[in-house]
Design an enzyme around this catalytic site. Structure first.
Site, PDB file in Angstrom:
ATOM      1  N   ALA A 202       0.795  -1.013  -0.010  1.00 24.03           N
ATOM      2  CA  ALA A 202       0.109  -0.026   0.049  1.00 24.03           C
ATOM      3  C   ALA A 202       1.042   1.150   0.145  1.00 24.03           C
ATOM      4  O   ALA A 202       0.446   2.362   0.581  1.00 24.03           O
ATOM      5  CB  ALA A 202      -0.998  -0.083   1.266  1.00 24.03           C
ATOM      6  N   ALA A 203       2.094   1.207  -0.522  1.00 25.26           N
ATOM      7  CA  ALA A 203       2.944   2.029  -0.598  1.00 25.26           C
ATOM      8  C   ALA A 203       2.844   3.075  -1.632  1.00 25.26           C
ATOM      9  O   ALA A 203       3.581   4.410  -1.802  1.00 25.26           O
ATOM     10  CB  ALA A 203       4.594   1.824  -0.356  1.00 25.26           C
TER      11      ALA A 203
ATOM     12  N   ARG B 210      -2.494   7.491 -10.887  1.00 27.91           N
ATOM     13  CA  ARG B 210      -3.717   7.284 -11.894  1.00 27.91           C
ATOM     14  C   ARG B 210      -4.976   8.233 -11.370  1.00 27.91           C
ATOM     15  O   ARG B 210      -6.032   8.490 -11.490  1.00 27.91           O
ATOM     16  CB  ARG B 210      -4.027   6.142 -12.572  1.00 27.91           C
ATOM     17  CG  ARG B 210      -3.050   5.870 -13.738  1.00 27.91           C
ATOM     18  CD  ARG B 210      -3.286   4.345 -14.132  1.00 27.91           C
ATOM     19  NE  ARG B 210      -2.303   3.474 -13.062  1.00 27.91           N
ATOM     20  CZ  ARG B 210      -2.384   2.244 -13.042  1.00 27.91           C
ATOM     21  NH1 ARG B 210      -3.042   1.774 -13.928  1.00 27.91           N
ATOM     22  NH2 ARG B 210      -1.662   1.583 -11.983  1.00 27.91           N
TER      23      ARG B 210
ATOM     24  N   LYS C 164      -3.475   6.966  -2.829  1.00 26.40           N
ATOM     25  CA  LYS C 164      -4.626   5.870  -3.275  1.00 26.40           C
ATOM     26  C   LYS C 164      -5.439   5.234  -2.366  1.00 26.40           C
ATOM     27  O   LYS C 164      -6.618   5.195  -2.167  1.00 26.40           O
ATOM     28  CB  LYS C 164      -4.214   4.988  -4.539  1.00 26.40           C
ATOM     29  CG  LYS C 164      -5.277   4.154  -4.983  1.00 26.40           C
ATOM     30  CD  LYS C 164      -4.730   3.627  -6.263  1.00 26.40           C
ATOM     31  CE  LYS C 164      -3.941   2.586  -6.123  1.00 26.40           C
ATOM     32  NZ  LYS C 164      -3.457   1.783  -7.430  1.00 26.40           N
TER      33      LYS C 164
ATOM     34  N   GLY D 149       8.441  -0.224  -6.971  1.00 27.17           N
ATOM     35  CA  GLY D 149       7.758  -1.071  -7.322  1.00 27.17           C
ATOM     36  C   GLY D 149       7.237  -2.243  -6.582  1.00 27.17           C
ATOM     37  O   GLY D 149       7.862  -2.044  -5.337  1.00 27.17           O
TER      38      GLY D 149
ATOM     39  N   GLU E 242       3.534  -7.386 -17.839  1.00 32.54           N
ATOM     40  CA  GLU E 242       2.798  -6.123 -17.504  1.00 32.54           C
ATOM     41  C   GLU E 242       2.332  -5.445 -18.873  1.00 32.54           C
ATOM     42  O   GLU E 242       2.894  -5.661 -19.736  1.00 32.54           O
ATOM     43  CB  GLU E 242       3.677  -5.068 -16.661  1.00 32.54           C
ATOM     44  CG  GLU E 242       4.004  -5.616 -15.278  1.00 32.54           C
ATOM     45  CD  GLU E 242       2.789  -5.855 -14.648  1.00 32.54           C
ATOM     46  OE1 GLU E 242       1.909  -5.168 -14.797  1.00 32.54           O
ATOM     47  OE2 GLU E 242       2.639  -7.086 -13.856  1.00 32.54           O
TER      48      GLU E 242
ATOM     49  N   ARG F 214     -27.619  19.104  15.287  1.00 30.69           N
ATOM     50  CA  ARG F 214     -26.226  19.173  15.256  1.00 30.69           C
ATOM     51  C   ARG F 214     -25.449  18.354  16.273  1.00 30.69           C
ATOM     52  O   ARG F 214     -26.291  17.719  17.209  1.00 30.69           O
ATOM     53  CB  ARG F 214     -25.910  20.558  15.124  1.00 30.69           C
ATOM     54  CG  ARG F 214     -26.150  21.240  13.826  1.00 30.69           C
ATOM     55  CD  ARG F 214     -26.007  22.608  13.697  1.00 30.69           C
ATOM     56  NE  ARG F 214     -24.972  23.052  14.132  1.00 30.69           N
ATOM     57  CZ  ARG F 214     -24.594  24.330  14.628  1.00 30.69           C
ATOM     58  NH1 ARG F 214     -25.565  25.191  14.983  1.00 30.69           N
ATOM     59  NH2 ARG F 214     -23.463  24.433  14.924  1.00 30.69           N
TER      60      ARG F 214
ATOM     61  N   ASN G 241     -42.829  22.328  25.980  1.00 25.10           N
ATOM     62  CA  ASN G 241     -43.296  23.008  24.695  1.00 25.10           C
ATOM     63  C   ASN G 241     -42.346  24.064  24.238  1.00 25.10           C
ATOM     64  O   ASN G 241     -42.662  25.027  24.867  1.00 25.10           O
ATOM     65  CB  ASN G 241     -44.776  22.867  24.703  1.00 25.10           C
ATOM     66  CG  ASN G 241     -45.263  23.449  23.282  1.00 25.10           C
ATOM     67  OD1 ASN G 241     -45.464  22.395  22.287  1.00 25.10           O
ATOM     68  ND2 ASN G 241     -45.399  24.759  22.892  1.00 25.10           N
TER      69      ASN G 241
END
Ligand code: UD1
Ligand code: CA
Length: 469
Positions: A29-30, A35, A42, A97, A174, A351, A395
């Site tokens: 995940a590095a 893109r 990402k 890579g 690839e 809120r 009320n």
């Protein structure tokens, strides 16, 4: 599933049916994810409200007792913040890579691991069942490595699986490096691979940089294994499970798929969705059975909704807790808590810190912030309550405003049980109004009001006699 066998080398002989604890999951995940054209890495882009890598981590946790290792690099701090401490991290300071990413993990891999299972953080739909099938295939074939492949309708930019005429896998090429002929191959690489651990560590350092850009491709291990005639097994997955997310188009497709999946499960668990295609529920949300969700409803974050509620249409709820038998129509809730039997809307806004006790009624154009309404209290029409503590059976008349802010500081308001706030009352905080008191229509209340007292006027003054003797 197809497997190819080798008579010459078989380093995974002891691999048959490995126990859960011998599998070490590594999640890559590095990468930046160029893109995506984003300042964010990402893998932290959300799908149905959760970072995409979170789904992969869930799956990894469910198939192995060993803590998964996540390789982080680009935007490492934000990835760490998004994921938290349920994994171990390895830093890949420069991203050269997928092969280079794996090399960084060598010292952190549990020595007891016989199988290293590589997962990609941008492929969130993988299920534990498919990975278990793959691990079984790996063990059965006594393979050196086992690839999870698939045959998408459009093989796009995925790495192509090149097979010899015998059917044996020769290598993965690839897309960038593939010839036009190789690009016609429909069988592609999902990125999920089981490796015989010892073989992996022996061979990873032998990866050669790609000519031109110098990346180390993890996928090049396949041709190395094939050259050594090691056993390469393959296992085929459905496209929906191994969809890689590389750009915003794929992200939107993933969002749609995840939403369909969440809605499907909700319906199977007894929740009615009037129009699932227009109901947006994040993966973190829980809903009780027999609740009906109307179209145009968005349920986000740590929201929990009880049973027998009616939510929507056109309702947005963030991080709120809602009891049973509540009705909410065309309203927005953020960080609110509702006990049972609350009804609300249309067009009201709760809120952060709004707390509505059992049986509270909120009508239209009401806003509540950091305030508690006691059991059975009513705020029927256009009004604002901020930093207020309201008792039971109060009320709040149309047009009531707690004037809680003097431009610099916020001040509290307290209103006792059974009190009746007349229409168009301005309550200037800090202030305390007692129990069973009343304010006249149009009053501006600037001083505390006692129990049973009636005040009216501008500024409001008490009527001499108490209203409820
Ligand atoms: C990769 C595969 C391709 C496969 C596809 C499946 C390689 C060389 N190619 O291509 O065969 O069909 O996935 O989706 O493996 N990463 C790092 N460090 C790096 C580079 C990448 O950790 O230096 C991580 C990324 O964060 C990502 C994963 O590895 O989670 C895959 O990288 P990505 O660049 O998306 O590879 P693809 O081009 O999709
Ligand atoms: Ca990818």
């Amino acid at each position: 599933m197809t497997t190819s066998q080798s008579e010459i080398q078989n380093p995974a002989e002891r691999g048959a049916s490995s126990p859960k604890s011998t599998i070490q999951c590594v999640i890559l995940a590095a990468g930046q994810g160029t893109r995506m054209k984003s300042a964010q890495p990402k893998v932290v882009h959300a799908i149905a409200g959760r970072p995409m890598v979170d789904y992969v981590i869930d799956t990894a946790l469910s198939i192995s007792d060993l803590c998964p290792i996540v390789v982080i690099g680009y935007g490492a701090d934000s990835v760490r913040t998004a994921i938290g401490d349920r994994v171990e991290y390895v830093l890949q300071t420069e991203q050269h890579g997928t092969g280079h990413a794996m090399l960084q993990t060598r010292d952190q891999i549990d020595p007891s691991a016989e199988i290293v299972l590589v997962l990609y953080g941008d492929t969130p739909f993988i299920t534990p069942e498919t990975l278990r099938d793959m691990i079984d295939a790996h063990a059965k074939a006594k393979a050196t490595l086992t690839l999870l492949t698939f045959k998408p309708i459009d093989p796009a930019n995925y790495g192509r699986i090149v097979r010899a005429p015998t059917g044996k896998v020769k290598n993965i090429i690839e897309y960038k490096e593939a010839t036009p002929e190789q690009r016609t191959i429909r069988e592609v690489n999902s990125g999920f691979v089981c490796y015989h651990a010892r073989w992996l560590w022996e061979h990873l350092p032998k990866l050669q940089p790609q000519p031109g850009h110098g990346e180390l491709y993890l996928t090049d291990l396949v041709s190395m294994a094939a050259r050594e005639r090691a056993t390469i097994a393959t296992c085929e997955a459905s496209e929906a499970e191994v969809l890689g997310i590389n750009d915003r188009v794929e992200l939107a497709r993933a969002e749609q798929l995840m939403r369909d999946h969440i809605n499907h499960n909700l319906m199977l668990n007894g929740i009615t969705l009037i129009d699932p295609a227009h109901t947006y529920v994040e993966a973190t949300v829980t809903i009780g059975a027999d609740t009906i969700v109307y179209p145009g409803t968005h349920l986000y974050g740590k929201t929990a909704i009880g049973s027998h509620c009616q939510i929507g249409p056109a309702t947005i709820i963030h991080d709120s807790q809602i009891g049973n038998h509540c009705t909410i129509v065309a309203s927005m809730l953020e960080g609110a808590t509702l006990e049972d039997d609350v009804d609300m809307g249309p067009f009201s806004h709760l809120r952060k810190g709004a707390y509505l006790s059992k049986g509270v009624h909120i009508g239209n154009f009401a806003e509540v912030k950091n305030s508690r309404l006691g059991q059975g209290s009513k705020q029927g029409h256009f009004s604002y309550l901020g930093d207020a503590t309201i008792g039971a059976d109060v009320n709040i008349g149309a047009g009531t405003i707690t004037c809680n802010f003097d431009g610099v500081n916020k001040f509290p308001t307290e209103i006792g049980d059974g009190t009746f706030i007349g229409s168009d009352t301005l309550i200037v905080a800090p202030i305390k109004i007692g129990q069973n008191a009343r304010t006249g229509a149009g009053s501006v209340v600037t001083h505390d009001v006692g129990d049973n007292e009636l005040v009216y006027g501008v500024p409001a003054k008490p009527k001499k006699k108490s209203v409820n003797p």
